[in-house]
Design a protein around this motif. Sequence first.
Motif, PDB file in Angstrom:
ATOM      1  N   TYR A  57       0.838  -1.196   0.000  1.00 50.13           N
ATOM      2  CA  TYR A  57       0.000   0.000   0.000  1.00 50.13           C
ATOM      3  C   TYR A  57       0.881   1.257   0.000  1.00 50.13           C
ATOM      4  O   TYR A  57       2.037   1.225   0.416  1.00 50.13           O
ATOM      5  CB  TYR A  57      -0.875   0.052   1.250  1.00 50.13           C
ATOM      6  CG  TYR A  57      -1.827  -1.106   1.427  1.00 50.13           C
ATOM      7  CD1 TYR A  57      -3.165  -1.004   1.049  1.00 50.13           C
ATOM      8  CD2 TYR A  57      -1.396  -2.299   2.009  1.00 50.13           C
ATOM      9  CE1 TYR A  57      -4.046  -2.059   1.239  1.00 50.13           C
ATOM     10  CE2 TYR A  57      -2.270  -3.359   2.200  1.00 50.13           C
ATOM     11  CZ  TYR A  57      -3.587  -3.234   1.821  1.00 50.13           C
ATOM     12  OH  TYR A  57      -4.466  -4.271   2.014  1.00 50.13           O
ATOM     13  N   TYR A  60      -1.483   8.720  -0.601  1.00 52.12           N
ATOM     14  CA  TYR A  60      -2.004   9.250  -1.868  1.00 52.12           C
ATOM     15  C   TYR A  60      -1.101  10.303  -2.511  1.00 52.12           C
ATOM     16  O   TYR A  60      -1.443  10.847  -3.567  1.00 52.12           O
ATOM     17  CB  TYR A  60      -3.390   9.876  -1.629  1.00 52.12           C
ATOM     18  CG  TYR A  60      -3.404  10.975  -0.600  1.00 52.12           C
ATOM     19  CD1 TYR A  60      -3.014  12.273  -0.925  1.00 52.12           C
ATOM     20  CD2 TYR A  60      -3.781  10.720   0.704  1.00 52.12           C
ATOM     21  CE1 TYR A  60      -3.009  13.274   0.022  1.00 52.12           C
ATOM     22  CE2 TYR A  60      -3.780  11.709   1.663  1.00 52.12           C
ATOM     23  CZ  TYR A  60      -3.391  12.997   1.326  1.00 52.12           C
ATOM     24  OH  TYR A  60      -3.376  13.995   2.266  1.00 52.12           O
ATOM     25  N   ASN A  64      -1.269   7.845  -9.380  1.00 56.06           N
ATOM     26  CA  ASN A  64      -1.804   6.519  -9.128  1.00 56.06           C
ATOM     27  C   ASN A  64      -0.839   5.443  -9.625  1.00 56.06           C
ATOM     28  O   ASN A  64      -0.582   4.452  -8.933  1.00 56.06           O
ATOM     29  CB  ASN A  64      -3.169   6.376  -9.803  1.00 56.06           C
ATOM     30  CG  ASN A  64      -3.984   5.240  -9.197  1.00 56.06           C
ATOM     31  OD1 ASN A  64      -3.501   4.136  -9.073  1.00 56.06           O
ATOM     32  ND2 ASN A  64      -5.219   5.525  -8.822  1.00 56.06           N
ATOM     33  N   ASN A  67       2.293   5.178  -7.401  1.00 47.69           N
ATOM     34  CA  ASN A  67       1.984   4.549  -6.119  1.00 47.69           C
ATOM     35  C   ASN A  67       1.760   3.048  -6.259  1.00 47.69           C
ATOM     36  O   ASN A  67       2.129   2.268  -5.380  1.00 47.69           O
ATOM     37  CB  ASN A  67       0.745   5.207  -5.500  1.00 47.69           C
ATOM     38  CG  ASN A  67       1.061   6.565  -4.907  1.00 47.69           C
ATOM     39  OD1 ASN A  67       2.203   6.835  -4.547  1.00 47.69           O
ATOM     40  ND2 ASN A  67       0.059   7.424  -4.809  1.00 47.69           N
ATOM     41  N   ASP A  68       1.157   2.644  -7.375  1.00 52.84           N
ATOM     42  CA  ASP A  68       0.930   1.217  -7.589  1.00 52.84           C
ATOM     43  C   ASP A  68       2.258   0.473  -7.695  1.00 52.84           C
ATOM     44  O   ASP A  68       2.427  -0.608  -7.123  1.00 52.84           O
ATOM     45  CB  ASP A  68       0.094   1.009  -8.852  1.00 52.84           C
ATOM     46  CG  ASP A  68      -0.332  -0.448  -9.013  1.00 52.84           C
ATOM     47  OD1 ASP A  68      -1.048  -0.948  -8.128  1.00 52.84           O
ATOM     48  OD2 ASP A  68       0.053  -1.072 -10.020  1.00 52.84           O
ATOM     49  N   LYS A  96      -2.126  -2.577  -3.942  1.00 52.92           N
ATOM     50  CA  LYS A  96      -3.327  -1.741  -3.957  1.00 52.92           C
ATOM     51  C   LYS A  96      -2.989  -0.264  -4.131  1.00 52.92           C
ATOM     52  O   LYS A  96      -3.892   0.573  -4.229  1.00 52.92           O
ATOM     53  CB  LYS A  96      -4.129  -1.964  -2.675  1.00 52.92           C
ATOM     54  CG  LYS A  96      -4.789  -3.330  -2.616  1.00 52.92           C
ATOM     55  CD  LYS A  96      -5.861  -3.397  -1.557  1.00 52.92           C
ATOM     56  CE  LYS A  96      -6.591  -4.750  -1.616  1.00 52.92           C
ATOM     57  NZ  LYS A  96      -7.668  -4.843  -0.587  1.00 52.92           N
ATOM     58  N   GLU A  98      -2.644   3.378  -3.836  1.00 49.44           N
ATOM     59  CA  GLU A  98      -3.411   4.292  -2.985  1.00 49.44           C
ATOM     60  C   GLU A  98      -4.905   3.972  -3.014  1.00 49.44           C
ATOM     61  O   GLU A  98      -5.708   4.680  -2.403  1.00 49.44           O
ATOM     62  CB  GLU A  98      -3.219   5.733  -3.452  1.00 49.44           C
ATOM     63  CG  GLU A  98      -3.757   5.982  -4.868  1.00 49.44           C
ATOM     64  CD  GLU A  98      -3.531   7.409  -5.335  1.00 49.44           C
ATOM     65  OE1 GLU A  98      -4.497   8.190  -5.257  1.00 49.44           O
ATOM     66  OE2 GLU A  98      -2.397   7.719  -5.749  1.00 49.44           O
ATOM     67  N   ASN A  99      -5.264   2.888  -3.698  1.00 44.78           N
ATOM     68  CA  ASN A  99      -6.674   2.578  -3.940  1.00 44.78           C
ATOM     69  C   ASN A  99      -7.283   1.754  -2.804  1.00 44.78           C
ATOM     70  O   ASN A  99      -7.586   0.574  -2.940  1.00 44.78           O
ATOM     71  CB  ASN A  99      -6.820   1.845  -5.282  1.00 44.78           C
ATOM     72  CG  ASN A  99      -6.300   2.666  -6.438  1.00 44.78           C
ATOM     73  OD1 ASN A  99      -6.649   3.824  -6.578  1.00 44.78           O
ATOM     74  ND2 ASN A  99      -5.449   2.068  -7.255  1.00 44.78           N
ATOM     75  N   PHE A 100      -7.394   2.388  -1.664  1.00 48.99           N
ATOM     76  CA  PHE A 100      -8.046   1.791  -0.505  1.00 48.99           C
ATOM     77  C   PHE A 100      -8.462   2.942   0.404  1.00 48.99           C
ATOM     78  O   PHE A 100      -8.116   4.106   0.158  1.00 48.99           O
ATOM     79  CB  PHE A 100      -7.101   0.833   0.223  1.00 48.99           C
ATOM     80  CG  PHE A 100      -5.874   1.487   0.811  1.00 48.99           C
ATOM     81  CD1 PHE A 100      -5.801   1.764   2.162  1.00 48.99           C
ATOM     82  CD2 PHE A 100      -4.796   1.821  -0.002  1.00 48.99           C
ATOM     83  CE1 PHE A 100      -4.683   2.375   2.705  1.00 48.99           C
ATOM     84  CE2 PHE A 100      -3.675   2.437   0.538  1.00 48.99           C
ATOM     85  CZ  PHE A 100      -3.616   2.711   1.892  1.00 48.99           C
ATOM     86  N   GLU A 101      -9.197   2.641   1.457  1.00 49.07           N
ATOM     87  CA  GLU A 101      -9.654   3.686   2.364  1.00 49.07           C
ATOM     88  C   GLU A 101      -8.469   4.206   3.174  1.00 49.07           C
ATOM     89  O   GLU A 101      -7.953   3.528   4.059  1.00 49.07           O
ATOM     90  CB  GLU A 101     -10.739   3.149   3.298  1.00 49.07           C
ATOM     91  CG  GLU A 101     -11.351   4.216   4.186  1.00 49.07           C
ATOM     92  CD  GLU A 101     -12.495   3.683   5.013  1.00 49.07           C
ATOM     93  OE1 GLU A 101     -12.967   4.419   5.910  1.00 49.07           O
ATOM     94  OE2 GLU A 101     -12.929   2.535   4.779  1.00 49.07           O
ATOM     95  N   GLN A 102      -8.029   5.421   2.864  1.00 44.23           N
ATOM     96  CA  GLN A 102      -6.835   5.982   3.451  1.00 44.23           C
ATOM     97  C   GLN A 102      -7.066   6.389   4.907  1.00 44.23           C
ATOM     98  O   GLN A 102      -8.115   6.921   5.264  1.00 44.23           O
ATOM     99  CB  GLN A 102      -6.374   7.202   2.649  1.00 44.23           C
ATOM    100  CG  GLN A 102      -5.926   6.894   1.231  1.00 44.23           C
ATOM    101  CD  GLN A 102      -4.439   6.618   1.142  1.00 44.23           C
ATOM    102  OE1 GLN A 102      -3.629   7.224   1.837  1.00 44.23           O
ATOM    103  NE2 GLN A 102      -4.059   5.696   0.259  1.00 44.23           N
ATOM    104  N   ASN A 109      -0.591   4.318   6.150  1.00 41.84           N
ATOM    105  CA  ASN A 109      -0.959   3.887   4.794  1.00 41.84           C
ATOM    106  C   ASN A 109       0.224   3.312   4.031  1.00 41.84           C
ATOM    107  O   ASN A 109       0.031   2.634   3.020  1.00 41.84           O
ATOM    108  CB  ASN A 109      -1.543   5.056   4.004  1.00 41.84           C
ATOM    109  CG  ASN A 109      -2.798   5.603   4.636  1.00 41.84           C
ATOM    110  OD1 ASN A 109      -3.612   4.865   5.160  1.00 41.84           O
ATOM    111  ND2 ASN A 109      -2.958   6.926   4.603  1.00 41.84           N
TER     112      ASN A 109
END
Length: 257
Positions: A57, A60, A64, A67-68, A96, A98-102, A109
């Motif tokens: 993870y 943000y 994108n 970060n991936d 994931k 940054e694609n999750f509930e930060q 994170n």
Amino acid sequence: MKKILFLFLLLSSISFGQNKFTVYFDTDSYQLQLSELNRLDNFLKNRDLKFTKLIGYCDYRASNGYNDTLAFNRAKFVSHIIEKVTNQKQIEIQSKGENFEQNSDLKLNRKVEIFYEELQIEKTHTKDDKKDLSHQVSTAKVGDKLVLKNLHFYNRSGIFVPESRPILEELLKIMLANPNLKIEIQGHICCQKGTDVEDTAKVRSLAVYNYLINNGINKNRLSYKSFGSSKPIHIIPENNEDERNENRRVEIQIVAN
């Protein structure tokens, strides 16, 4: 019906979450700092675990795509450490990004979640430990079968536990010292009649086969076979743990010497 399904999913997620360990990273880094390396090392020591999945993870604060990639590299870094410490390979890796509930606390994170299973150890025991394998092989004839004593696996798997190393090294030494020796590695299980869907006996005989090949033994000198529970020493169901341990075994059969 929906309530039952919801309860099942909830319990599953709780159970799954309990088998998770998390390590944290500095900003824009895919390598662990010393304090986190020590935490991970302490977690890995003296535990019987099977690692199933690693998820990386990021916070943000980048694109994108960046970060991936960073999240994937974090998981890959942890994977390399686990492979070195435990010799477990081919662990599933996910990113994931940054694609999750930060979390509002950004340092929480930047992480990798390590999912694992606690394993129980199964042991193969024999009554006669007086003669080592080298002596048994030296006096064996073609067709004779010898049990690999003290060859231990994690529960229903082909993963050796550390205590198996002496017998594996002894078998390798014997194969290197006797270039004309050919063997068939035979796996057996205990406790159940009929077909073993996981074919644990085959997985375990193949594990020994691969160990020898990976250490320089020509595959033309080796073969492997699963007998499942078809050739027990004691009638199934066994009467006690000693009988189960003797049925649950890996043997070598002398093909040529």
